[in-house]
Design a protein around this motif. Sequence first.
Motif, PDB file in Angstrom:
ATOM      1  N   VAL A  14     -10.212   3.166 -10.587  1.00 25.39           N
ATOM      2  CA  VAL A  14      -9.747   4.374 -10.778  1.00 25.39           C
ATOM      3  C   VAL A  14      -9.044   4.707 -11.833  1.00 25.39           C
ATOM      4  O   VAL A  14      -8.376   3.752 -12.580  1.00 25.39           O
ATOM      5  N   THR A  15      -8.834   5.721 -12.505  1.00 29.10           N
ATOM      6  CA  THR A  15      -7.910   5.879 -13.696  1.00 29.10           C
ATOM      7  C   THR A  15      -6.360   6.095 -13.095  1.00 29.10           C
ATOM      8  O   THR A  15      -6.161   6.172 -11.988  1.00 29.10           O
ATOM      9  N   VAL A  70      -5.713   9.411 -11.330  1.00 34.38           N
ATOM     10  CA  VAL A  70      -6.308   9.362  -9.924  1.00 34.38           C
ATOM     11  C   VAL A  70      -5.278   8.573  -8.750  1.00 34.38           C
ATOM     12  O   VAL A  70      -5.011   8.986  -7.797  1.00 34.38           O
ATOM     13  N   TYR A  71      -5.077   7.314  -9.459  1.00 34.27           N
ATOM     14  CA  TYR A  71      -4.057   6.403  -8.625  1.00 34.27           C
ATOM     15  C   TYR A  71      -2.772   7.031  -8.364  1.00 34.27           C
ATOM     16  O   TYR A  71      -2.345   7.070  -7.277  1.00 34.27           O
ATOM     17  N   TYR A 116      -3.265   9.846  -5.693  1.00 34.01           N
ATOM     18  CA  TYR A 116      -3.423   9.472  -4.492  1.00 34.01           C
ATOM     19  C   TYR A 116      -2.247   8.815  -3.777  1.00 34.01           C
ATOM     20  O   TYR A 116      -1.827   9.398  -2.621  1.00 34.01           O
ATOM     21  N   TYR A 148      -6.381   0.193 -12.259  1.00 28.35           N
ATOM     22  CA  TYR A 148      -5.704   0.736 -11.107  1.00 28.35           C
ATOM     23  C   TYR A 148      -6.958   0.624 -10.168  1.00 28.35           C
ATOM     24  O   TYR A 148      -8.239   1.142 -10.743  1.00 28.35           O
ATOM     25  N   THR A 149      -6.995   0.485  -8.999  1.00 23.10           N
ATOM     26  CA  THR A 149      -7.912   0.467  -7.919  1.00 23.10           C
ATOM     27  C   THR A 149      -7.495   0.854  -6.603  1.00 23.10           C
ATOM     28  O   THR A 149      -6.160   0.895  -6.625  1.00 23.10           O
ATOM     29  N   LEU A 150      -8.368   1.539  -5.927  1.00 26.95           N
ATOM     30  CA  LEU A 150      -8.095   2.003  -4.618  1.00 26.95           C
ATOM     31  C   LEU A 150      -9.015   1.338  -3.587  1.00 26.95           C
ATOM     32  O   LEU A 150     -10.209   0.971  -3.996  1.00 26.95           O
ATOM     33  N   ILE A 197     -12.147  -0.020  -5.420  1.00 26.82           N
ATOM     34  CA  ILE A 197     -12.894   0.803  -6.424  1.00 26.82           C
ATOM     35  C   ILE A 197     -12.083   0.963  -7.705  1.00 26.82           C
ATOM     36  O   ILE A 197     -10.870   1.335  -7.474  1.00 26.82           O
TER      37      ILE A 197
END
Length: 136
Positions: A17-18, A21-22, A25, A6-8, A15
Amino acid sequence: MEQKKYTLVVNKKRIPVTKEVYKAYYQHREHEIYEGELYSNNTISLEEAEEKGISLEYIIASRQNSVEDEITQRDMLERLRQCLLLLNEAERQLIIALFYLEKSEHQLAAETGIPRMTIHNRKKRILSQLKKILEK
């Protein structure tokens, strides 16, 4: 089996992320979009109002509580205050803490040492009692 990554995107960089968090968000983002749609559906610009022939006075008046509503609300609050005086001190303090000081049942349980379910049951009983008094 490879786990999904998972990225943001932050400052044009991706970056990692867990998953939590994903998800948080995107839930927050969807909620903001929903609120934005609610706002845009319930607002009207002055230009739109003028085009539709809606006066500014009407818009202002429709956003304000009527005198009758304010009198009714004040009357109900006064009746509620009078009903609170009919409770014993412990009952009154519980209602004040929960509804006026906006403490949660968990907070009160931690502060007083009384189990949360006991507080919850007392609250339900007191609210039922207040409802009966107010209905008279």
